[in-house]
Design a protein around this motif. Sequence first.
Motif, mmCIF file in Angstrom:
data_model
loop_
_atom_site.group_PDB
_atom_site.id
_atom_site.type_symbol
_atom_site.label_atom_id
_atom_site.label_comp_id
_atom_site.label_asym_id
_atom_site.label_seq_id
_atom_site.Cartn_x
_atom_site.Cartn_y
_atom_site.Cartn_z
ATOM 1 N N ASP A 13 0.846 -1.195 0.000
ATOM 2 C CA ASP A 13 0.000 0.000 0.000
ATOM 3 C C ASP A 13 0.882 1.246 0.000
ATOM 4 N N PRO A 14 0.841 2.086 -1.053
ATOM 5 C CA PRO A 14 1.732 3.245 -1.099
ATOM 6 C C PRO A 14 1.398 4.317 -0.067
ATOM 7 N N TYR A 15 0.231 4.227 0.582
ATOM 8 C CA TYR A 15 -0.152 5.227 1.590
ATOM 9 C C TYR A 15 -0.205 4.614 2.981
ATOM 10 N N HIS A 16 0.553 3.564 3.159
ATOM 11 C CA HIS A 16 0.682 2.881 4.441
ATOM 12 C C HIS A 16 1.293 3.835 5.463
ATOM 13 N N TYR A 17 0.680 3.923 6.641
ATOM 14 C CA TYR A 17 1.168 4.826 7.678
ATOM 15 C C TYR A 17 0.753 4.279 9.030
ATOM 16 N N LYS A 18 1.692 4.155 9.938
ATOM 17 C CA LYS A 18 1.413 3.696 11.298
ATOM 18 C C LYS A 18 2.138 4.604 12.263
ATOM 19 N N LEU A 19 1.508 4.831 13.412
ATOM 20 C CA LEU A 19 2.113 5.618 14.476
ATOM 21 C C LEU A 19 1.799 4.909 15.782
ATOM 22 N N TYR A 20 2.819 4.501 16.507
ATOM 23 C CA TYR A 20 2.657 3.784 17.764
ATOM 24 C C TYR A 20 3.281 4.581 18.898
ATOM 25 N N PHE A 21 2.571 4.703 20.005
ATOM 26 C CA PHE A 21 3.139 5.270 21.217
ATOM 27 C C PHE A 21 3.314 4.140 22.217
ATOM 28 N N HIS A 22 4.476 4.034 22.790
ATOM 29 C CA HIS A 22 4.764 3.003 23.783
ATOM 30 C C HIS A 22 4.769 3.664 25.145
ATOM 31 N N THR A 23 3.767 3.346 25.942
ATOM 32 C CA THR A 23 3.660 3.963 27.261
ATOM 33 C C THR A 23 2.948 3.007 28.208
ATOM 34 N N ASN A 24 3.201 3.170 29.466
ATOM 35 C CA ASN A 24 2.514 2.366 30.485
ATOM 36 C C ASN A 24 1.196 2.987 30.895
ATOM 37 N N VAL A 25 0.997 4.247 30.524
ATOM 38 C CA VAL A 25 -0.218 4.958 30.892
ATOM 39 C C VAL A 25 -1.177 4.905 29.714
#
Length: 116
Positions: free
Chosen positions: A96-108
């Motif tokens: 997919d040319p518009y593939h986008y992911k954003l992950y935040f790693h947090t305990n809260v």
Amino acid sequence: MASVLLLCGCSEADRANSNISKQADYFESERKITVYNARTDKVIMEAEGYMSISNNSSNELVCTVKVGPDTYRKNYIYLNSYTMYVVEDITGTHTDPYHYKLYFHTNVLPSVEVKP
């Protein structure tokens, strides 16, 4: 009239680095950015997609991401003495040319209201 000839001693690696940077700025290279807490070695955030990156004068990593044919998103990642980031070229891992992911790693975990 005098002519001046300048010779460039650019290596193949210099040319490749320049070309790869240009490809990324035209959203032709898929990247993965991992932001670490440099004190604890824990991953704080990850982002991946077709993105161009730069640093601004406010000590932020600026990530401009292509999410559609003419649609873009701009994200800022604040950097300080306790954070560091790594950028990987992951071109070819998705179709997919518009593939986008954003992950935040947090305990809260954020509060979420669920409506029936």
